[in-house]
Design an enzyme around this catalytic site. Sequence first.
Site, short mmCIF file in Angstrom:
data_model
loop_
_atom_site.label_atom_id
_atom_site.label_comp_id
_atom_site.label_asym_id
_atom_site.label_seq_id
_atom_site.Cartn_x
_atom_site.Cartn_y
_atom_site.Cartn_z
N HIS A 1 0.63 -1.21 -0.15
CA HIS A 1 -0.08 -0.11 -0.18
C HIS A 1 0.85 1.38 -0.07
CE1 HIS A 1 -3.83 2.10 0.75
NE2 HIS A 1 -3.16 2.95 1.27
N ASP B 1 1.03 5.19 -0.12
CA ASP B 1 0.31 6.35 0.34
C ASP B 1 0.68 7.88 -0.20
OD1 ASP B 1 -2.30 5.60 1.95
OD2 ASP B 1 -0.62 5.09 3.44
N MET C 1 0.40 11.51 -0.72
CA MET C 1 -0.01 12.83 -0.06
C MET C 1 0.57 14.00 -0.76
SD MET C 1 -0.12 11.44 3.94
CE MET C 1 -0.79 9.99 4.31
N MET D 1 -12.40 4.75 4.02
CA MET D 1 -11.17 5.37 5.21
C MET D 1 -11.65 5.01 6.54
SD MET D 1 -8.38 6.05 3.72
CE MET D 1 -7.66 6.68 5.41
N GLY E 1 -4.25 11.16 5.77
CA GLY E 1 -3.26 11.87 6.41
C GLY E 1 -1.86 11.67 7.08
N PHE E 2 -2.27 10.83 8.13
CA PHE E 2 -1.15 10.26 8.81
C PHE E 2 -1.57 8.83 9.29
CE2 PHE E 2 -1.85 14.79 9.52
CZ PHE E 2 -0.48 15.25 9.35
N GLY F 1 -0.90 5.65 11.82
CA GLY F 1 -0.77 5.58 13.51
C GLY F 1 -1.97 6.09 14.32
N ASP G 1 -8.74 1.01 5.70
CA ASP G 1 -7.46 1.53 5.61
C ASP G 1 -7.60 2.78 7.05
OD1 ASP G 1 -5.05 2.84 5.60
OD2 ASP G 1 -5.63 4.02 3.52
N GLY G 2 -6.63 2.49 7.88
CA GLY G 2 -6.48 3.36 8.93
C GLY G 2 -6.75 2.78 10.43
N GLY G 3 -5.78 2.61 11.21
CA GLY G 3 -6.04 2.14 12.54
C GLY G 3 -6.25 0.54 12.55
N GLY H 1 -0.45 -0.17 8.54
CA GLY H 1 0.85 0.59 8.30
C GLY H 1 1.69 -0.04 9.65
N SER H 2 1.24 0.59 10.73
CA SER H 2 1.94 0.43 11.95
C SER H 2 1.84 -1.05 12.69
CB SER H 2 1.35 1.16 13.21
OG SER H 2 1.09 2.50 12.56
C1 DX5 Z 1 -3.60 7.23 6.06
C2 DX5 Z 1 -3.17 6.16 5.20
C3 DX5 Z 1 -3.08 5.06 5.68
C4 DX5 Z 1 -2.13 4.84 6.85
C5 DX5 Z 1 -2.19 3.58 7.83
O1 DX5 Z 1 -3.95 8.30 5.51
O2 DX5 Z 1 -3.90 6.30 4.12
O3 DX5 Z 1 -2.72 4.12 4.65
O4 DX5 Z 1 -0.69 4.75 6.52
O5 DX5 Z 1 -1.47 3.66 8.72
P1 DX5 Z 1 -1.89 2.87 10.14
O6 DX5 Z 1 -2.17 1.13 9.43
O7 DX5 Z 1 -0.69 3.12 11.07
O8 DX5 Z 1 -3.13 3.31 10.71
ZN ZN Z 2 -3.83 4.54 2.74
#
Ligand code: DX5
Ligand code: ZN
Length: 219
Positions: A32, A34, A36, A136, A141-142, A144, A174-176, A196-197
């Site tokens: 994946h 990202d 931005m 989402m 944007g971020f 973690g 995607d996200g958390g 991600g994390s």
């Molecule tokens: C956030 C990204 C995600 C992010 C997920 O805007 O689209 O892909 O990297 O990271 P985790 O899994 O750490 O929430």
């Molecule tokens: Zn993403």
Amino acid sequence: MIRVSPSVLAADFAALGNELQDIARAGADFVHLDVMDGVFVPNISFGIPVIRGIRKAVTLPFDVHLMIVEPERYADQFAQAGADYITFHLEATSDPAGLLSHIRALGKYASVSIKPDTPVETLFPLLPLCDMVLIMTVEPGFGGQALIPHTIDKVRIISQEIKRQKCKTLVEVDGGVYAGNAAELISAGADVLVAGSAVFKADDRRAAIEALRSSIQKS
Ligand code: DX5
Ligand code: ZN
């Protein structure tokens, strides 16, 4: 089949090629990526030259998540750089149907994403054009961040609508996402888990990927 798509945002950027090879060995299904632009989201990550550069490192499908304004201006270049799935944001373009069709015409998998506050029903008319939709589960944007619980209802609603329309669209979240909520997401209808994390920061990445993929809801 549940697929795991580790988000490179949480990787060690000083060793990106090695990081990709490591998650490939650990059993990742996709990578994946990202993208931005600092306009659609309040953060800047990486773009076309980086994706082109790391394309050589692994054969895994590249799952490119465009968090950029005017994605229609850049879809061709991301396709050429090695993207397999191209996801753009519904909120970022005036002609999502046109862009989905264009991505398919480029020979790539077409996907559209919505932010947590965008109604899921906005995706319904687009489903026949979508190989995947990305729900989402945090504000983009971020990495973690913690998953926003009400987004799981949207996963349930879109997967029911995909069945109703008899489409083959995959549902990505995607996200958390981590082992503690993967089962709930899968039972709501998620097919592709971005993490991600939960993958890159794990001591044992193979175990982390397997824990996500084989999550089963406890009753
Ligand atoms: C956030 C990204 C995600 C992010 C997920 O805007 O689209 O892909 O990297 O990271 P985790 O899994 O750490 O929430
Ligand atoms: Zn993403």
